[in-house]
Design an enzyme around this catalytic site. Structure first.
Site, mmCIF file in Angstrom:
data_model
loop_
_atom_site.group_PDB
_atom_site.id
_atom_site.type_symbol
_atom_site.label_atom_id
_atom_site.label_comp_id
_atom_site.label_asym_id
_atom_site.label_seq_id
_atom_site.Cartn_x
_atom_site.Cartn_y
_atom_site.Cartn_z
ATOM 1 N N PRO A 1 -8.791 174.367 5.883
ATOM 2 C CA PRO A 1 -8.240 175.503 6.608
ATOM 3 C C PRO A 1 -8.674 176.865 6.084
ATOM 4 O O PRO A 1 -8.718 177.096 4.872
ATOM 5 C CB PRO A 1 -6.729 175.334 6.416
ATOM 6 C CG PRO A 1 -6.548 173.875 6.221
ATOM 7 C CD PRO A 1 -7.771 173.395 5.497
ATOM 8 N N ASN A 2 -8.963 177.723 7.029
ATOM 9 C CA ASN A 2 -9.245 179.149 6.824
ATOM 10 C C ASN A 2 -10.609 179.437 6.196
ATOM 11 O O ASN A 2 -10.982 180.602 6.085
ATOM 12 C CB ASN A 2 -8.127 179.820 6.005
ATOM 13 C CG ASN A 2 -6.798 179.759 6.717
ATOM 14 O OD1 ASN A 2 -6.710 180.111 7.884
ATOM 15 N ND2 ASN A 2 -5.765 179.268 6.046
ATOM 16 N N ALA B 1 -6.276 175.147 1.259
ATOM 17 C CA ALA B 1 -4.884 175.040 0.783
ATOM 18 C C ALA B 1 -4.351 173.608 0.872
ATOM 19 O O ALA B 1 -3.391 173.262 0.165
ATOM 20 C CB ALA B 1 -3.994 175.989 1.577
ATOM 21 N N GLU C 1 -15.061 167.581 -5.558
ATOM 22 C CA GLU C 1 -14.138 168.606 -5.058
ATOM 23 C C GLU C 1 -14.684 169.977 -5.462
ATOM 24 O O GLU C 1 -15.068 170.166 -6.627
ATOM 25 C CB GLU C 1 -12.762 168.373 -5.701
ATOM 26 C CG GLU C 1 -11.743 169.439 -5.352
ATOM 27 C CD GLU C 1 -10.409 169.218 -6.093
ATOM 28 O OE1 GLU C 1 -10.269 168.180 -6.812
ATOM 29 O OE2 GLU C 1 -9.536 170.080 -5.970
ATOM 30 N N ARG D 1 -5.356 181.504 -10.908
ATOM 31 C CA ARG D 1 -4.614 182.075 -9.783
ATOM 32 C C ARG D 1 -3.136 181.646 -9.843
ATOM 33 O O ARG D 1 -2.660 181.220 -10.882
ATOM 34 C CB ARG D 1 -5.303 181.662 -8.482
ATOM 35 C CG ARG D 1 -6.768 182.146 -8.435
ATOM 36 C CD ARG D 1 -7.421 181.851 -7.110
ATOM 37 N NE ARG D 1 -6.744 182.575 -6.033
ATOM 38 C CZ ARG D 1 -6.965 182.330 -4.729
ATOM 39 N NH1 ARG D 1 -7.842 181.389 -4.370
ATOM 40 N NH2 ARG D 1 -6.316 183.018 -3.815
ATOM 41 N N ARG E 1 -12.609 188.631 4.890
ATOM 42 C CA ARG E 1 -11.455 189.196 4.181
ATOM 43 C C ARG E 1 -11.464 188.688 2.743
ATOM 44 O O ARG E 1 -12.130 187.722 2.422
ATOM 45 C CB ARG E 1 -10.143 188.762 4.839
ATOM 46 C CG ARG E 1 -9.956 189.306 6.236
ATOM 47 C CD ARG E 1 -8.552 189.005 6.720
ATOM 48 N NE ARG E 1 -7.558 189.428 5.723
ATOM 49 C CZ ARG E 1 -6.315 188.941 5.648
ATOM 50 N NH1 ARG E 1 -5.916 188.011 6.475
ATOM 51 N NH2 ARG E 1 -5.489 189.377 4.723
ATOM 52 N N TYR F 1 -13.086 185.640 -2.711
ATOM 53 C CA TYR F 1 -13.987 184.625 -2.140
ATOM 54 C C TYR F 1 -15.419 185.108 -1.933
ATOM 55 O O TYR F 1 -16.271 184.327 -1.495
ATOM 56 C CB TYR F 1 -13.415 184.122 -0.803
ATOM 57 C CG TYR F 1 -12.051 183.477 -0.961
ATOM 58 C CD1 TYR F 1 -11.895 182.344 -1.766
ATOM 59 C CD2 TYR F 1 -10.924 184.003 -0.339
ATOM 60 C CE1 TYR F 1 -10.649 181.754 -1.929
ATOM 61 C CE2 TYR F 1 -9.684 183.413 -0.491
ATOM 62 C CZ TYR F 1 -9.551 182.297 -1.289
ATOM 63 O OH TYR F 1 -8.313 181.711 -1.452
ATOM 64 N N ASN G 1 -14.090 170.864 0.050
ATOM 65 C CA ASN G 1 -13.227 171.986 -0.295
ATOM 66 C C ASN G 1 -12.057 171.904 0.680
ATOM 67 O O ASN G 1 -12.190 172.272 1.848
ATOM 68 C CB ASN G 1 -13.964 173.327 -0.159
ATOM 69 C CG ASN G 1 -13.074 174.499 -0.562
ATOM 70 O OD1 ASN G 1 -11.855 174.351 -0.716
ATOM 71 N ND2 ASN G 1 -13.673 175.664 -0.746
ATOM 72 N N HIS H 1 -14.135 174.305 -5.230
ATOM 73 C CA HIS H 1 -13.387 175.510 -4.852
ATOM 74 C C HIS H 1 -14.217 176.724 -5.218
ATOM 75 O O HIS H 1 -14.820 176.761 -6.305
ATOM 76 C CB HIS H 1 -12.041 175.585 -5.577
ATOM 77 C CG HIS H 1 -11.160 174.429 -5.227
ATOM 78 N ND1 HIS H 1 -10.532 174.330 -4.013
ATOM 79 C CD2 HIS H 1 -10.879 173.295 -5.906
ATOM 80 C CE1 HIS H 1 -9.884 173.180 -3.969
ATOM 81 N NE2 HIS H 1 -10.080 172.532 -5.099
HETATM 82 O O1 CA2 Z 1 -11.151 178.710 -3.872
HETATM 83 C C1 CA2 Z 1 -11.212 177.934 -2.907
HETATM 84 O O2 CA2 Z 1 -12.267 177.518 -2.443
HETATM 85 C C2 CA2 Z 1 -9.914 177.524 -2.192
HETATM 86 O O3 CA2 Z 1 -10.044 176.165 -1.812
HETATM 87 C C3 CA2 Z 1 -9.791 178.425 -0.983
HETATM 88 C C4 CA2 Z 1 -8.491 178.221 -0.211
HETATM 89 C C5 CA2 Z 1 -7.297 178.307 -1.155
HETATM 90 O O4 CA2 Z 1 -6.096 178.001 -0.457
HETATM 91 C C6 CA2 Z 1 -7.431 177.354 -2.340
HETATM 92 O O5 CA2 Z 1 -6.323 177.531 -3.185
HETATM 93 C C7 CA2 Z 1 -8.708 177.642 -3.105
HETATM 94 C C8 CA2 Z 1 -8.302 179.277 0.851
HETATM 95 C C9 CA2 Z 1 -9.460 179.486 1.766
HETATM 96 C C10 CA2 Z 1 -9.150 180.649 2.655
HETATM 97 O O6 CA2 Z 1 -10.268 181.491 2.669
HETATM 98 C C11 CA2 Z 1 -10.122 182.732 3.224
HETATM 99 C C12 CA2 Z 1 -11.263 183.487 3.241
HETATM 100 C C13 CA2 Z 1 -11.211 184.751 3.764
HETATM 101 C C14 CA2 Z 1 -10.030 185.249 4.288
HETATM 102 C C15 CA2 Z 1 -8.902 184.488 4.270
HETATM 103 C C16 CA2 Z 1 -8.951 183.198 3.743
#
Ligand code: CA2
Length: 148
Positions: A13-14, A80, A101, A110, A21, A26, A77, A103
């Site tokens: 997701p996302n 969440a 896996e 975090r 953003r 990221y 990946n 990230h």
């Molecule tokens: O660090 C990572 O790759 C995560 O898997 C990214 C997830 C987060 O929930 C994990 O804890 C760590 C979130 C991805 C969402 O990415 C976004 C990117 C831009 C704007 C909003 C969200």
């Protein structure tokens, strides 16, 4: 029987929002940029790549089931869902090959709720905190693990 040297790269997701953003966490690359990196690296190892992203847990589980017959390895990946999904863990446990896996961020630097990963219990290895480069390292890792 797994298709010859195919690796599934699954994104949760996302992650489709990457590059739009939260660049401080990221980075500025999009998921498309990451896919290009993965395909480039996979070419060097003569690996085929199936690269997908979904915001739906059920769809990701379906893809992991598909990987059981189509793929030699899985790079995931889970976004969440990493921190919540026993269903994804169970699906990964039913996959026979290497699982890496990934990230982008270092989840251990975090919030505490990101410190637990259900996926890690099924993973051969975990890469976090290296940004998009982590996906390239994951491709190198599965190439080695498939051949060993
Ligand atoms: O660090 C990572 O790759 C995560 O898997 C990214 C997830 C987060 O929930 C994990 O804890 C760590 C979130 C991805 C969402 O990415 C976004 C990117 C831009 C704007 C909003 C969200």
């Amino acid at each position: 029987m797994a298709a010859l040297n195919t690796v599934f790269v699954l994104n949760g997701p996302n992650l489709n929002l990457l590059g739009t953003r939260e660049p401080d966490i990221y980075g500025r690359e999009t998921l498309g940029d990451i896919e290009r990196r993965v395909r480039e690296r996979a070419k060097a190892h003569a690996l085929n790549v199936v690269f997908r992203q979904s915001n739906a847990e059920a769809e990701i589980i379906g893809w992991i089931h598909e990987a059981r017959v189509q793929a030699k390895a899985v790079i995931i990946n889970g976004g969440a869902l990493t921190h919540t999904s026993i269903a994804i863990l169970d699906a990964l446990k039913a996959f026979d090959g290497p699982i890496i896996e990934v990230h982008l961020s270092n989840i251990y630097r975090r919030e505490a709720f990101r410190h637990q990963s259900f996926i890690s219990q099924a993973a051969s290895g975990v890469i976090c905190g290296l940004g998009p480069f982590g996906y390239e390292v994951a491709v190198d890792a599965v190439a080695r693990l498939i051949r060993s």
